[in-house]
Design an enzyme around this catalytic site. Sequence first.
Site, mmCIF file in Angstrom:
data_model
loop_
_atom_site.group_PDB
_atom_site.id
_atom_site.type_symbol
_atom_site.label_atom_id
_atom_site.label_comp_id
_atom_site.label_asym_id
_atom_site.label_seq_id
_atom_site.Cartn_x
_atom_site.Cartn_y
_atom_site.Cartn_z
ATOM 1 N N GLN A 83 0.820 -1.201 0.000
ATOM 2 C CA GLN A 83 0.000 0.000 0.000
ATOM 3 C C GLN A 83 0.860 1.260 0.000
ATOM 4 O O GLN A 83 0.534 2.255 -0.656
ATOM 5 C CB GLN A 83 -0.928 -0.003 1.213
ATOM 6 N N GLU A 84 1.985 1.219 0.712
ATOM 7 C CA GLU A 84 2.849 2.398 0.799
ATOM 8 C C GLU A 84 3.577 2.681 -0.515
ATOM 9 O O GLU A 84 3.676 3.828 -0.946
ATOM 10 C CB GLU A 84 3.885 2.204 1.920
ATOM 11 N N SER A 85 4.121 1.637 -1.154
ATOM 12 C CA SER A 85 5.006 1.884 -2.293
ATOM 13 C C SER A 85 4.918 0.854 -3.404
ATOM 14 O O SER A 85 5.620 0.979 -4.406
ATOM 15 C CB SER A 85 6.453 1.914 -1.798
#
Length: 353
Positions: free
Chosen positions: A78-80
Amino acid sequence: MKVVVGAVAAATSLVLLAFMGIVFVVAAEEAGADIDMADGGGGLQGVPQEFRTWILAADAACDEPALTPALLAAQLYQESKFKTSRAEATSHAGAQGPAQFMPGTWATWGRDDDGNGVSSPWDIGDAVMAQGRMMCSLLKQAQSSGYPGDVRALALAGYNAGWGSVEQYGGVPPQSFAGGETYNYVRTILSLMPRFEGPGRLQVSGSGTGPDALRKAATRIGTPYAYGGGGPQGPGTGFCDGGNGYRNGECLASRTVGFDCSSLVQYAYWPKVQLPRTAAAQYGATSDRAVARSQLKPGDLLFWAHNDGFIYHVAMYAGDGNVLHAPRTGKNVEIAPLTSAMPQGDYLGATRP
């Protein structure tokens, strides 16, 4: 709260997601065709190989059962989306690297975990270990906060918006907060977790010492058996003692990082219940709390012994007539029927730590 999932579909799956007392039906985002699918060892699959070792290490370094490899993997995605280039992994707000750390937050959690002489949010090892440390701390805060809802949801909200925002709302901030960013961040990550859970995934409901220990042990499904290996901190290299640890005449244990039956149990219950190291000693420490076979609950310990009384194996009851255990050299941590996990005639009994 409990996340209830069905079988993972090839492209998109529907997931029932519950937190803050609300139930949602959301479409789980496809994890991406660009991911080099790793095997399911350690309860983890579908992550790039260069992330895999560090995710498992970050999980092993935390004693919070709610932190699992799949949770860390879903959060990284989700972050990267596991991106590591500065062009692709720098946010509009200035967050950096695969775990998206702001410089001020990195100053608190970042270390040179990969030993290259630099502490950098762009280094996969440094970033993932820092992510694990921060999430472990947030899970501890969530556990002791008394706020309603899934502790994972509370911790994720703290990672995204800061723990002060969780305190402000007494839980996960609502959709009206920050345009719904934090609310959707939490929901998306929890819905993505099944994508990264390895084969043999075990659904554990309820809370308490036994279910929490079983949930922690379940994250190690697929981890190799290593006679004499492993302990409270996670898997480790084993040894051979003249009769155990060999396969085809070769000492397999000495080059295998994993668990044996009793170290897996010790790891699962630690630190809440600090069981001794061997199966026989674990039976001695818990035999005053014997459990009838008809009264077994998740996390209960089951023991097998030879005719001479030597206790040679311990497993954890996993519900529905199954056990979770590290069976023997050459095998992996697995779920197996109680009736066939070990010879039925050797079954000694069960206890509840």
